[in-house]
Design a protein around this motif. Structure first.
Motif, short mmCIF file in Angstrom:
data_model
loop_
_atom_site.label_atom_id
_atom_site.label_comp_id
_atom_site.label_asym_id
_atom_site.label_seq_id
_atom_site.Cartn_x
_atom_site.Cartn_y
_atom_site.Cartn_z
N ALA A 83 -31.37 5.14 -4.99
CA ALA A 83 -32.65 4.44 -4.87
C ALA A 83 -32.53 2.93 -5.09
N VAL A 84 -31.46 2.50 -5.76
CA VAL A 84 -31.31 1.07 -6.04
C VAL A 84 -30.47 0.45 -4.93
N PRO A 85 -31.04 -0.51 -4.19
CA PRO A 85 -30.32 -1.12 -3.07
C PRO A 85 -29.07 -1.87 -3.55
N PRO A 86 -27.96 -1.78 -2.79
CA PRO A 86 -26.76 -2.55 -3.15
C PRO A 86 -27.09 -4.05 -3.21
N GLY A 87 -26.54 -4.72 -4.18
CA GLY A 87 -26.76 -6.15 -4.32
C GLY A 87 -28.05 -6.54 -4.99
N GLU A 88 -28.86 -5.58 -5.37
CA GLU A 88 -30.15 -5.87 -6.03
C GLU A 88 -29.88 -6.52 -7.38
N ARG A 89 -30.69 -7.52 -7.71
CA ARG A 89 -30.56 -8.22 -8.99
C ARG A 89 -31.61 -7.72 -9.96
N ILE A 90 -31.35 -7.98 -11.20
CA ILE A 90 -32.32 -7.62 -12.24
C ILE A 90 -33.39 -8.69 -12.29
#
Length: 90
Positions: A83-90
């Motif tokens: 569910a968490v896209p690759p490269g997503e930042r916090i």
């Protein structure tokens, strides 16, 4: 004042329970919520709240649940990781 960033990451808790991983693992072993609660040494309503998403759990609790169900803890992380896209930042 700095602009507040709104995360595009879906609420992983909701994703996790939408896929029903804990309940599916429990049901695949023909365990009732009460039987799992007995293994966890907690009340059945605690298991029900976890499965319904009314109660969030932390990673150590997830590991304890996985052990009680005799499944690898990683099994529960698959839906969240997807569910968490690759490269997503916090």
């Amino acid at each position: 004042m700095a602009e507040m960033r709104v995360s595009r990451i879906p609420d992983c808790h909701c994703v996790f329970f939408r896929f029903g991983r804990p309940a599916r693992a429990r049901k695949s072993q023909n365990l009732s919520q009460a039987a799992l609660a007995e293994r966890l040494r907690c009340h059945q309503s605690f298991v029900a709240r976890i499965e319904s998403g009314q109660r969030r759990i932390d990673v150590p609790e997830l590991v304890i649940i996985a052990r009680a169900l005799d499944v690898p803890a990683e099994h529960f992380f698959e839906a969240v990781i997807k569910a968490v896209p690759p490269g997503e930042r916090i």
